[in-house]
Design a protein around this motif. Structure first.
Motif, PDB file in Angstrom:
ATOM      1  N   ASP A  56       0.859  -1.178   0.000  1.00  0.00           N
ATOM      2  CA  ASP A  56       0.000   0.000   0.000  1.00  0.00           C
ATOM      3  C   ASP A  56       0.893   1.225   0.000  1.00  0.00           C
ATOM      4  OD1 ASP A  56      -2.391  -1.427   0.134  1.00  0.00           O
ATOM      5  OD2 ASP A  56      -2.269  -1.566   2.315  1.00  0.00           O
ATOM      6  N   ARG A  57       0.446   2.244  -0.692  1.00  0.00           N
ATOM      7  CA  ARG A  57       1.209   3.483  -0.775  1.00  0.00           C
ATOM      8  C   ARG A  57       0.880   4.367   0.425  1.00  0.00           C
ATOM      9  NH1 ARG A  57       4.223   5.647  -4.401  1.00  0.00           N
ATOM     10  NH2 ARG A  57       4.374   7.874  -4.718  1.00  0.00           N
ATOM     11  N   ILE A  58       1.902   4.887   1.084  1.00  0.00           N
ATOM     12  CA  ILE A  58       1.730   5.818   2.196  1.00  0.00           C
ATOM     13  C   ILE A  58       1.886   7.223   1.624  1.00  0.00           C
ATOM     14  CG2 ILE A  58       2.625   6.586   4.414  1.00  0.00           C
ATOM     15  CD1 ILE A  58       3.683   3.766   4.859  1.00  0.00           C
ATOM     16  N   GLU A  59       0.843   8.023   1.746  1.00  0.00           N
ATOM     17  CA  GLU A  59       0.847   9.344   1.130  1.00  0.00           C
ATOM     18  C   GLU A  59       1.521  10.414   1.994  1.00  0.00           C
ATOM     19  OE1 GLU A  59       0.001   9.841  -1.941  1.00  0.00           O
ATOM     20  OE2 GLU A  59      -0.730   7.811  -2.220  1.00  0.00           O
ATOM     21  N   SER A  60       1.507  10.248   3.308  1.00  0.00           N
ATOM     22  CA  SER A  60       1.969  11.327   4.180  1.00  0.00           C
ATOM     23  C   SER A  60       3.336  11.041   4.794  1.00  0.00           C
ATOM     24  CB  SER A  60       0.948  11.548   5.290  1.00  0.00           C
ATOM     25  OG  SER A  60       0.852  10.375   6.096  1.00  0.00           O
ATOM     26  N   VAL A  61       4.249  10.495   4.013  1.00  0.00           N
ATOM     27  CA  VAL A  61       5.579  10.185   4.530  1.00  0.00           C
ATOM     28  C   VAL A  61       6.339  11.486   4.774  1.00  0.00           C
ATOM     29  CG1 VAL A  61       7.774   9.081   4.011  1.00  0.00           C
ATOM     30  CG2 VAL A  61       5.650   7.982   3.365  1.00  0.00           C
ATOM     31  N   THR A  62       6.889  11.613   5.964  1.00  0.00           N
ATOM     32  CA  THR A  62       7.657  12.812   6.258  1.00  0.00           C
ATOM     33  C   THR A  62       9.128  12.514   6.512  1.00  0.00           C
ATOM     34  OG1 THR A  62       6.969  12.630   8.565  1.00  0.00           O
ATOM     35  CG2 THR A  62       5.698  14.091   7.162  1.00  0.00           C
ATOM     36  N   LEU A  63       9.490  11.243   6.696  1.00  0.00           N
ATOM     37  CA  LEU A  63      10.898  10.913   6.914  1.00  0.00           C
ATOM     38  C   LEU A  63      11.187   9.520   6.368  1.00  0.00           C
ATOM     39  CD1 LEU A  63      13.582  11.861   8.218  1.00  0.00           C
ATOM     40  CD2 LEU A  63      12.911  10.595  10.237  1.00  0.00           C
ATOM     41  N   ASN A  64      12.202   9.424   5.533  1.00  0.00           N
ATOM     42  CA  ASN A  64      12.658   8.141   5.007  1.00  0.00           C
ATOM     43  C   ASN A  64      13.989   7.793   5.654  1.00  0.00           C
ATOM     44  OD1 ASN A  64      10.620   7.518   3.089  1.00  0.00           O
ATOM     45  ND2 ASN A  64      11.446   9.102   1.759  1.00  0.00           N
ATOM     46  N   ILE A  65      14.088   6.580   6.178  1.00  0.00           N
ATOM     47  CA  ILE A  65      15.333   6.096   6.765  1.00  0.00           C
ATOM     48  C   ILE A  65      15.821   4.938   5.909  1.00  0.00           C
ATOM     49  CG2 ILE A  65      16.423   5.038   8.774  1.00  0.00           C
ATOM     50  CD1 ILE A  65      14.262   6.363  10.500  1.00  0.00           C
ATOM     51  N   GLY A  66      17.028   5.036   5.403  1.00  0.00           N
ATOM     52  CA  GLY A  66      17.621   3.981   4.597  1.00  0.00           C
ATOM     53  C   GLY A  66      18.556   3.139   5.440  1.00  0.00           C
ATOM     54  N   VAL A  67      18.471   1.824   5.261  1.00  0.00           N
ATOM     55  CA  VAL A  67      19.377   0.895   5.949  1.00  0.00           C
ATOM     56  C   VAL A  67      20.164   0.184   4.860  1.00  0.00           C
ATOM     57  CG1 VAL A  67      19.567  -1.062   7.501  1.00  0.00           C
ATOM     58  CG2 VAL A  67      17.738   0.590   7.837  1.00  0.00           C
ATOM     59  N   SER A  68      21.477   0.430   4.808  1.00  0.00           N
ATOM     60  CA  SER A  68      22.304  -0.152   3.763  1.00  0.00           C
ATOM     61  C   SER A  68      22.655  -1.603   4.099  1.00  0.00           C
ATOM     62  CB  SER A  68      23.581   0.670   3.576  1.00  0.00           C
ATOM     63  OG  SER A  68      24.353   0.642   4.754  1.00  0.00           O
ATOM     64  N   ALA A  69      23.303  -2.270   3.168  1.00  0.00           N
ATOM     65  CA  ALA A  69      23.648  -3.676   3.346  1.00  0.00           C
ATOM     66  C   ALA A  69      24.619  -3.883   4.502  1.00  0.00           C
ATOM     67  CB  ALA A  69      24.250  -4.232   2.058  1.00  0.00           C
ATOM     68  N   ASP A  70      25.445  -2.892   4.790  1.00  0.00           N
ATOM     69  CA  ASP A  70      26.390  -3.013   5.907  1.00  0.00           C
ATOM     70  C   ASP A  70      25.801  -2.540   7.235  1.00  0.00           C
ATOM     71  OD1 ASP A  70      26.313  -0.317   5.416  1.00  0.00           O
ATOM     72  OD2 ASP A  70      28.483  -0.049   5.324  1.00  0.00           O
ATOM     73  N   GLY A  71      24.511  -2.166   7.260  1.00  0.00           N
ATOM     74  CA  GLY A  71      23.843  -1.780   8.497  1.00  0.00           C
ATOM     75  C   GLY A  71      23.862  -0.298   8.788  1.00  0.00           C
ATOM     76  N   GLY A  72      24.394   0.516   7.880  1.00  0.00           N
ATOM     77  CA  GLY A  72      24.444   1.961   8.081  1.00  0.00           C
ATOM     78  C   GLY A  72      23.059   2.581   7.947  1.00  0.00           C
ATOM     79  N   LEU A  73      22.801   3.609   8.753  1.00  0.00           N
ATOM     80  CA  LEU A  73      21.524   4.323   8.727  1.00  0.00           C
ATOM     81  C   LEU A  73      21.701   5.643   7.974  1.00  0.00           C
ATOM     82  CD1 LEU A  73      20.518   3.800  12.460  1.00  0.00           C
ATOM     83  CD2 LEU A  73      19.649   2.563  10.479  1.00  0.00           C
ATOM     84  N   TYR A  74      20.790   5.911   7.037  1.00  0.00           N
ATOM     85  CA  TYR A  74      20.877   7.108   6.209  1.00  0.00           C
ATOM     86  C   TYR A  74      19.553   7.865   6.260  1.00  0.00           C
ATOM     87  CZ  TYR A  74      25.079   5.085   4.188  1.00  0.00           C
ATOM     88  OH  TYR A  74      26.336   4.565   4.009  1.00  0.00           O
ATOM     89  N   VAL A  75      19.656   9.184   6.415  1.00  0.00           N
ATOM     90  CA  VAL A  75      18.493  10.069   6.342  1.00  0.00           C
ATOM     91  C   VAL A  75      18.869  11.203   5.396  1.00  0.00           C
ATOM     92  CG1 VAL A  75      16.982  11.627   7.610  1.00  0.00           C
ATOM     93  CG2 VAL A  75      17.733   9.503   8.670  1.00  0.00           C
ATOM     94  N   ASP A  76      18.062  11.377   4.351  1.00  0.00           N
ATOM     95  CA  ASP A  76      18.315  12.401   3.329  1.00  0.00           C
ATOM     96  C   ASP A  76      19.704  12.263   2.709  1.00  0.00           C
ATOM     97  OD1 ASP A  76      15.820  13.492   3.773  1.00  0.00           O
ATOM     98  OD2 ASP A  76      16.552  14.880   5.296  1.00  0.00           O
ATOM     99  N   GLY A  77      20.154  11.044   2.522  1.00  0.00           N
ATOM    100  CA  GLY A  77      21.434  10.788   1.883  1.00  0.00           C
ATOM    101  C   GLY A  77      22.643  10.937   2.786  1.00  0.00           C
TER     102      GLY A  77
END
Length: 134
Positions: A56-77
């Motif tokens: 399902d598509r979430i329309e009101s996303v205000t923050l994306n957190i990326g988790v890379s393959a090595d476990g690093g956390l990324y916000v806004d790149g």
């Protein structure tokens, strides 16, 4: 302005038609806006998301957190450690309702995704989504 005379003797003034030029400029404006929107979304890190047939598509996303393959956390790149992410979440939580989407790389460990979810829940945010591909 140059005048043209016609066969019947009436004079016509030559003029520049501006309507087609406005149409072209509007088309170019829409084109560049659409291209810029695509470029802004892709400005972060590259993740190979897992696939899902039911999403399902979430329309009101205000923050994306990326988790890379090595476990690093990324916000806004930008890479963040646990303390920086917790501080950012607490700061954004004060501004109002906050929805978070965690985008984990296909090669990331389940433990890294759960750790990111724990950080988000620790900040008092319960609206968490997981990003996938169709």
């Amino acid at each position: 302005m140059a005048k043209k005379s016609s066969y019947l003797g009436s004079e016509q003034h030559s003029r520049i038609e501006i309507i087609p030029m406005i149409d072209v400029m509007m088309f170019l404006l829409v084109f560049f806006v659409m291209i810029m929107l695509e470029m802004i979304q892709g400005a972060g890190i590259t993740l190979d998301l897992p696939q899902s047939s039911t999403q399902d598509r979430i329309e009101s996303v205000t923050l994306n957190i990326g988790v890379s393959a090595d476990g690093g956390l990324y916000v806004d790149g930008a890479q963040m450690d646990d303390a920086q992410l917790a501080a950012r979440l607490a700061e954004m939580q004060q501004t109002g309702k906050l929805d978070v989407v965690i985008a984990g790389d296909r090669g990331s460990q389940y433990e890294s995704i759960v750790h990111a979810m724990d950080l988000v829940r620790g900040a008092g945010i319960s609206a968490i989504g997981l990003a996938t591909q169709k």
